[in-house]
Design an enzyme around this catalytic site. Sequence first.
Site, mmCIF file in Angstrom:
data_model
loop_
_atom_site.group_PDB
_atom_site.id
_atom_site.type_symbol
_atom_site.label_atom_id
_atom_site.label_comp_id
_atom_site.label_asym_id
_atom_site.label_seq_id
_atom_site.Cartn_x
_atom_site.Cartn_y
_atom_site.Cartn_z
ATOM 1 C CE LYS A 116 -3.650 -0.408 2.764
ATOM 2 N NZ LYS A 116 -4.598 -0.911 3.782
ATOM 3 C CE LYS A 158 -4.577 3.545 6.291
ATOM 4 N NZ LYS A 158 -5.069 3.889 4.937
ATOM 5 N N GLY A 164 -8.129 -5.614 5.827
ATOM 6 C CA GLY A 164 -9.111 -5.956 6.854
ATOM 7 C C GLY A 164 -8.956 -5.117 8.117
ATOM 8 N N GLY A 165 -8.376 -3.928 7.983
ATOM 9 C CA GLY A 165 -8.244 -3.021 9.128
ATOM 10 C C GLY A 165 -7.140 -3.428 10.099
ATOM 11 C CB ILE A 203 -9.201 12.099 6.399
ATOM 12 C CG1 ILE A 203 -7.969 12.057 5.476
ATOM 13 C CG2 ILE A 203 -10.241 13.094 5.886
ATOM 14 C CD1 ILE A 203 -7.200 13.345 5.348
ATOM 15 N NE ARG A 292 -10.127 -8.179 -2.051
ATOM 16 C CZ ARG A 292 -10.910 -7.288 -1.457
ATOM 17 N NH1 ARG A 292 -12.139 -7.087 -1.896
ATOM 18 N NH2 ARG A 292 -10.486 -6.562 -0.451
ATOM 19 N NE ARG A 338 -19.910 -5.953 3.454
ATOM 20 C CZ ARG A 338 -18.625 -6.022 3.191
ATOM 21 N NH1 ARG A 338 -17.866 -6.861 3.867
ATOM 22 N NH2 ARG A 338 -18.075 -5.270 2.260
HETATM 23 P P1 ADP Z 1 -7.729 -2.133 5.047
HETATM 24 O O1 ADP Z 1 -7.113 -2.531 3.741
HETATM 25 O O2 ADP Z 1 -7.050 -2.719 6.222
HETATM 26 O O3 ADP Z 1 -9.225 -2.297 5.075
HETATM 27 P P2 ADP Z 1 -7.866 0.698 4.375
HETATM 28 O O4 ADP Z 1 -6.665 1.485 4.053
HETATM 29 O O5 ADP Z 1 -8.748 0.302 3.234
HETATM 30 O O6 ADP Z 1 -7.417 -0.578 5.228
HETATM 31 O O7 ADP Z 1 -8.749 1.471 5.439
HETATM 32 C C1 ADP Z 1 -9.881 0.913 6.041
HETATM 33 C C2 ADP Z 1 -10.773 1.998 6.564
HETATM 34 O O8 ADP Z 1 -10.067 2.840 7.487
HETATM 35 C C3 ADP Z 1 -11.299 2.952 5.491
HETATM 36 O O9 ADP Z 1 -12.488 2.495 4.931
HETATM 37 C C4 ADP Z 1 -11.526 4.217 6.278
HETATM 38 O O10 ADP Z 1 -12.759 4.153 6.955
HETATM 39 C C5 ADP Z 1 -10.426 4.191 7.310
HETATM 40 N N1 ADP Z 1 -9.238 4.963 6.870
HETATM 41 C C6 ADP Z 1 -8.182 4.502 6.177
HETATM 42 N N2 ADP Z 1 -7.276 5.477 5.972
HETATM 43 C C7 ADP Z 1 -7.770 6.581 6.527
HETATM 44 C C8 ADP Z 1 -7.293 7.927 6.700
HETATM 45 N N3 ADP Z 1 -6.103 8.314 6.233
HETATM 46 N N4 ADP Z 1 -8.086 8.794 7.356
HETATM 47 C C9 ADP Z 1 -9.272 8.412 7.861
HETATM 48 N N5 ADP Z 1 -9.762 7.177 7.758
HETATM 49 C C10 ADP Z 1 -9.033 6.258 7.112
#
Ligand code: ADP
Length: 457
Positions: A116, A158, A164-165, A203, A292, A338
């Site tokens: 990422k 991150k 998956g958070g 954000i 995907r 879901r």
């Molecule tokens: P994962 O791949 O683990 O799901 P993501 O990068 O897609 O991680 O982020 C998951 C969720 O976290 C996003 O849908 C959003 O709600 C929140 N998020 C991610 N990055 C940011 C950010 N920079 N600021 C605020 N919220 C964020």
Amino acid sequence: MFHRILIANRGEIAVRIIRTCREMEIETVAVYSTADADALHVKLATRAVCIGPAKAGERYLNMSALLTAALETGCDAIHPGYGFLSENAEFADLCQQCGLKFIGPSGDVIRKMGNKSAARDLMRANGVPVVPGSDGPVASAEEALEVADAIGYPVLIKASAGGGGRGMRRGDGAEDLPALYAAAQAEAVACFGDGELYVEKLILSPRHIEFQILADSRGSVVHLGERDCSIQRRNQKLMEESPSKALTQTLRQSMGGAAVRAAQAAGYQSAGTVEFVLDHDDNFYFIEMNTRIQVEHPVTEFVTGLDLIREQIRVAAGLSLSVRQEDIRQTGWAMECRVNAEDPRGGFRPAPGKVEFLHLPGGPGVRVDTALFNGCELSPWYDSLAAKVVVYAPTRLEAIRKMRRALEELIIEGFPTTADLCHLILYQPDFVKGRYDTGFLEQHMDELLQWDCEGSK
Ligand code: ADP
């Protein structure tokens, strides 16, 4: 066109893929662990191959067993679905080496977008806005501190390999950052075998807006509009809709254009999703690309009238996309809930079990994607998604009414699910007005769970 496709997955997505294959007159080979011997995808596929004993979630991750099954049954392609091996570059490469078409992007593209932090750099270099943060990964807690000081708190630490958070931590000040860095790194190593981290500005109260894209091998890339996935619990989506109340037509065009640029920059082929966060001033920032098919793809299918699995199969077979950007129209409103086998009143503890009685909603504009049937056992070895209830109506308010009605018809006896919580959300005034962001569920959870279910219906 392919003659026979092996589906390297299970549950509702395997059933979903079989449906399109049947319509395209392509034979399907299902794979199953002994725990899944009676599963619906096994019954619906043209034929099925057992790939090992129960217990192991890893069964569906066993590359050699899957490749052997595909070759022995004379398949010419493999559809990975979502989860499992769908974003595994090595598996995509191995398929190719075995003369099997992997229905998805190439291993190189998966690798490029799977990191990422590297994906962020690629996007920035191609004019796609990214969240302010580190240039590439950070090598230490000290470096993370320097970046955080420069961009300002709060920040998100991150994992480059994240998903998956997991491997993600919020930092509100310099004091806690080293400990959070260590925790994120430990989690990233445990979950992904890779401790690389990067730093992004958090954000505040954004919306999660993602764009569906499709790309073929002839250089055509289109976007199919957005999905608003801001109803989340712990960064996991619970409800999705398309279109989004947050987007004007101008903003949609500008984000859609950025999504197409993102796919082009990656050299993308197949269906993919470009995820953004959108702040309260309409600034949008790329967060990641999912290489995907997504769980929530049916909402896009409803509003565009396209079959995304069919497009994936066509593109993998070397055909061009069946649509051009100018032909794509988003009409009406679609919403997905879901239905997870989890207990919202018990901390969302996964609670799989036997389906004692099942009644699925129907009627105009209602679609249920599920592998459940009366008497089946929802396995504790796999994820807790039991069903997706998806509705389509001319307007958002009609879609909300239809979804309330559909969830009232749904009966799953045997274990608790998130269906009632979704039903309550459909009555929450801010949700009905479309005024929500990714903080909505956390802010309203207690209030929602206290509501008298009977009174709300
Ligand atoms: P994962 O791949 O683990 O799901 P993501 O990068 O897609 O991680 O982020 C998951 C969720 O976290 C996003 O849908 C959003 O709600 C929140 N998020 C991610 N990055 C940011 C950010 N920079 N600021 C605020 N919220 C964020």
